[in-house]
Design a protein around this motif. Structure first.
Motif, PDB file in Angstrom:
ATOM      1  N   PHE A  43       3.211 -10.954   0.039  1.00  0.00           N
ATOM      2  CA  PHE A  43       2.015 -10.115   0.126  1.00  0.00           C
ATOM      3  C   PHE A  43       2.227  -8.774  -0.559  1.00  0.00           C
ATOM      4  O   PHE A  43       1.374  -8.298  -1.318  1.00  0.00           O
ATOM      5  N   VAL A  47       0.196  -7.311  -3.777  1.00  0.00           N
ATOM      6  CA  VAL A  47      -0.524  -6.031  -3.712  1.00  0.00           C
ATOM      7  C   VAL A  47      -0.095  -5.132  -4.858  1.00  0.00           C
ATOM      8  O   VAL A  47      -0.929  -4.502  -5.525  1.00  0.00           O
ATOM      9  N   ILE A  52      -3.803  -3.236  -6.034  1.00  0.00           N
ATOM     10  CA  ILE A  52      -4.917  -3.115  -5.091  1.00  0.00           C
ATOM     11  C   ILE A  52      -4.965  -1.685  -4.562  1.00  0.00           C
ATOM     12  O   ILE A  52      -3.982  -1.157  -4.052  1.00  0.00           O
TER      13      ILE A  52
END
Length: 113
Positions: A43, A47, A52
């Motif tokens: 994750f 990201v 993000i």
């Protein structure tokens, strides 16, 4: 004074049922925390790769980028590892709870045949 410890008694304690169960519990906890850690790693990389919220750009424009990346992954590891461990612990009682529920459901069924 002489020390009368039997070397076989240490092996007996080390191989006792309680010691085997303790090792099993620790292995269970490490295994589930590692699953969460792997999820956190995936994750966190996604990201940063997809930038993000501009997190990667912001981190790389700072001179403290390594500290920022470490704190990001540390927080993700704690969160995902804790969630994974919690799910594993909550699933331990699933079999007996499910069996008891099925027994109660079938014994209290209304028969309107």
């Amino acid at each position: 004074m002489e020390n009368n410890t039997d070397p076989n008694s240490e092996d007996a304690v080390r191989n006792s049922k309680a010691a085997r169960e303790a090792r099993s519990i620790v292995r269970f906890m490490i295994e589930h925390t590692a699953y969460g850690g792997f999820g956190a790693l995936v994750f966190g990389c996604l990201v940063l790769f997809f930038d993000i919220g501009g997190i990667y750009s912001l981190a790389m424009s700072s001179r403290d980028a390594p500290i920022f990346i470490f704190l990001l992954f540390f927080g993700l590891f704690i969160t995902f590892g804790g969630i994974s461990l919690g799910i594993g612990i909550m699933n331990l009682g699933g079999f007996s709870d499910d069996d008891r529920y099925r027994d109660e459901r079938t014994s209290h069924r209304n028969r309107d045949d």
